[in-house]
Design a protein around this motif. Structure first.
Motif, mmCIF file in Angstrom:
data_model
loop_
_atom_site.group_PDB
_atom_site.id
_atom_site.type_symbol
_atom_site.label_atom_id
_atom_site.label_comp_id
_atom_site.label_asym_id
_atom_site.label_seq_id
_atom_site.Cartn_x
_atom_site.Cartn_y
_atom_site.Cartn_z
ATOM 1 N N THR A 192 1.014 -1.298 -0.493
ATOM 2 C CA THR A 192 0.221 -0.152 0.046
ATOM 3 C C THR A 192 1.218 1.254 -0.353
ATOM 4 N N ALA A 193 1.398 1.299 1.241
ATOM 5 C CA ALA A 193 2.757 2.132 1.157
ATOM 6 C C ALA A 193 3.186 2.441 -0.357
ATOM 7 N N LEU A 194 4.287 1.297 -0.350
ATOM 8 C CA LEU A 194 4.516 1.506 -2.047
ATOM 9 C C LEU A 194 4.325 1.763 -3.471
ATOM 10 N N TYR A 195 2.827 2.250 -3.332
ATOM 11 C CA TYR A 195 1.799 2.138 -4.512
ATOM 12 C C TYR A 195 3.142 3.447 -5.278
ATOM 13 N N PRO A 196 2.832 4.948 -4.462
ATOM 14 C CA PRO A 196 3.696 6.331 -5.188
ATOM 15 C C PRO A 196 5.268 5.861 -6.041
ATOM 16 N N ILE A 197 5.591 4.854 -5.130
ATOM 17 C CA ILE A 197 6.703 4.900 -6.035
ATOM 18 C C ILE A 197 6.803 3.770 -7.225
ATOM 19 N N LEU A 232 11.657 -1.913 -2.687
ATOM 20 C CA LEU A 232 10.386 -2.419 -3.586
ATOM 21 C C LEU A 232 11.183 -3.993 -3.474
ATOM 22 N N VAL A 233 12.371 -3.448 -2.448
ATOM 23 C CA VAL A 233 12.586 -4.952 -2.509
ATOM 24 C C VAL A 233 12.764 -5.604 -0.813
ATOM 25 N N VAL A 234 13.723 -5.126 -0.016
ATOM 26 C CA VAL A 234 13.093 -4.688 1.678
ATOM 27 C C VAL A 234 12.102 -5.472 2.383
ATOM 28 N N PRO A 235 11.070 -4.833 2.033
ATOM 29 C CA PRO A 235 9.825 -4.870 2.129
ATOM 30 C C PRO A 235 9.199 -5.961 2.263
ATOM 31 N N PHE A 236 9.285 -7.046 1.257
ATOM 32 C CA PHE A 236 8.623 -7.740 0.722
ATOM 33 C C PHE A 236 10.035 -9.426 1.333
ATOM 34 N N ALA A 237 10.898 -9.129 0.827
ATOM 35 C CA ALA A 237 11.792 -9.908 1.460
ATOM 36 C C ALA A 237 11.699 -10.577 3.215
ATOM 37 N N THR A 297 -5.234 8.674 1.281
ATOM 38 C CA THR A 297 -4.010 8.785 1.352
ATOM 39 C C THR A 297 -2.917 9.022 1.104
ATOM 40 N N GLY A 298 -2.331 8.097 0.267
ATOM 41 C CA GLY A 298 -0.847 7.708 -0.513
ATOM 42 C C GLY A 298 -0.925 9.946 -1.576
ATOM 43 N N LEU A 340 2.847 -0.153 7.702
ATOM 44 C CA LEU A 340 3.808 0.962 8.863
ATOM 45 C C LEU A 340 4.915 0.737 7.883
ATOM 46 N N GLY A 341 5.123 -1.046 8.272
ATOM 47 C CA GLY A 341 6.241 -1.486 8.168
ATOM 48 C C GLY A 341 6.360 -1.307 6.451
ATOM 49 N N GLY A 342 5.946 -1.274 5.705
ATOM 50 C CA GLY A 342 6.329 -1.034 4.581
ATOM 51 C C GLY A 342 6.919 0.197 4.113
ATOM 52 N N GLY A 343 5.783 1.329 4.416
ATOM 53 C CA GLY A 343 6.695 2.513 4.786
ATOM 54 C C GLY A 343 8.374 2.555 5.030
#
Length: 393
Positions: free
Chosen positions: A24-29, A159-164, A228-229, A146-149
């Protein structure tokens, strides 16, 4: 009651739900790298919702038939596959597949996970089981946002670390369920077909009011998630990904607070007062979008979460916790189908209306719709309680 099984089941539930909101927080990227529009984000939300609905409709009663643990393990397998898809170099196709897999994971987990936690508690502690089930559900949604952001802001590979990180958690949860999870309840064969998720007649009225009230809270959360984003970045010039995740985090974190607050509110007044709180929160959201202002947006997130938590507490207490074990998975899945339909509808609708109206005006429209729904459910619940002399029917 096995505390180890409770911990393993709760952790599995938490991790599965974390995976649904990490993006969710990564959509702007993604929007910057792949040229996304608000409509593209809407498509990603829609395919996620389709995964949830499909899993609930096809497998909503599966845990009643083959046991809870097998279904929870399957959910975690889909969570692992989803994380792997997001680790592949991004394209619209990989994101769509990843979101569908994440939706299937959530659909399998929400019904079976809630039923599994309730099963693990003795009947005299069933209220605590309902609180725990909603807490890990909403807590996972909150932590994922929160963690993703946060991980995106502090890492060189956002775009790698949150999913890892989520992949590691999912593998740990999968091992924990295999080793320590319990599967109380019946076991038998499974016939693959679209299943009719039957709600017993004695709880049908409570089911309609409870699921619609909780759904109104999730619908408000859907509006916040949708706006929001982009609202923060475009209208307030706040491009911090952690801030975008934090606002949505507040919604789901305060769902847990609402659960605790519900214990101190007389049952007759709990749902009507929570619905009134949602109306007020929708007003703050409208104020934030019309401003545009940050402070009312934060107040709206807290109000939506708290009110939704109260409604979830009452809804589960008067539905899932009141039926026999053999029907619990089906009733729980039906409850969450209503909630996820209502979560998806405004988020998708805001994206579709953002083109002709603009994002802020689209958000205002759906904030008004959610406020009207919450008010109607609150009045209906209060009227039902008065007719029953303060006892729900």
């Amino acid at each position: 009651m096995s505390r180890t099984a409770v911990v393993a089941t709760s952790f599995a539930f938490l991790v599965a739900m974390i995976g649904t909101t990490v993006p969710t927080a990564l959509y702007p990227i993604y929007a910057d790298e792949l040229g996304f529009s608000s409509l593209t984000v809407t498509i990603l939300f829609a395919v996620y919702a389709c995964g949830v609905f499909g899993a609930l409709l096809l497998f909503g009663r599966l845990s009643d038939q083959i046991g809870r643990r097998l279904v929870l393990v399957a959910s975690l397998v889909f969570a692992v596959l989803s994380a792997i898809m997001f680790l592949i170099p991004a394209s619209l196709a990989t994101l769509i597949v990843g979101r569908v897999l994440s939706g299937v994971s959530a659909g399998l987990m929400t019904g079976a996970g809630t039923a599994a936690i309730v099963d693990l508690f003795p009947s005299d502690r069933r209220a605590r089981a309902g609180i725990l089930a909603v807490a890990v559900n909403s807590g996972g949604l909150a932590i994922g946002n929160l963690g993703g952001g946060v991980l995106a802001d502090i890492s060189r590979s956002p775009l790698v670390v949150p999913f890892a990180a989520h992949l590691v958690l999912a593998v740990i949860a999968l091992v924990g369920m295999r080793l320590f999870g319990e599967a109380p309840g019946p076991r038998g064969g499974f016939v693959f077909r679209v299943q009719r998720l039957r709600v017993p007649a004695q709880i049908r009225g409570a089911f309609v009011r409870g699921s619609l009230a909780a759904g109104a809270g999730f619908a408000s959360g859907g509006v916040l998630t949708a706006v929001t984003g982009i609202f923060l970045a475009d209208d307030l010039a706040l491009t911090d990904h952690a801030l975008a995740g934090f606002v949505v985090f507040l919604v789901f974190a305060f769902v847990a607070s609402g659960q605790l607050l519900a214990r101190w509110i007389p049952r007759r007044w709990a749902m009507p007062s929570a619905c009134a709180g949602m109306v007020v929160a929708a007003g703050f959201l409208a104020w934030a979008l019309a401003g545009p202002l940050l402070a009312p947006l934060i107040v709206a997130a807290i109000g939506v979460g708290t009110s939704c938590g109260i409604c979830m507490n009452v809804g589960l207490a008067t539905t899932v916790e009141e039926v026999p074990v053999a029907e619990r998975g089906g009733v729980s899945s039906a409850f969450f189908i209503v909630i996820y339909v209502m979560l998806a509808f405004p988020a998708i609708g805001v994206g579709l209306l953002a083109g002709p109206l603009g994002l802020r005006d689209a958000g205002l429209v759906f904030a008004g719709v959610v406020a009207l729904l919450a008010a109607a459910v609150g009045v209906a619940d209060y009227t039902s309680s008065r007719r029953a002399g303060g006892v729900r029917v």
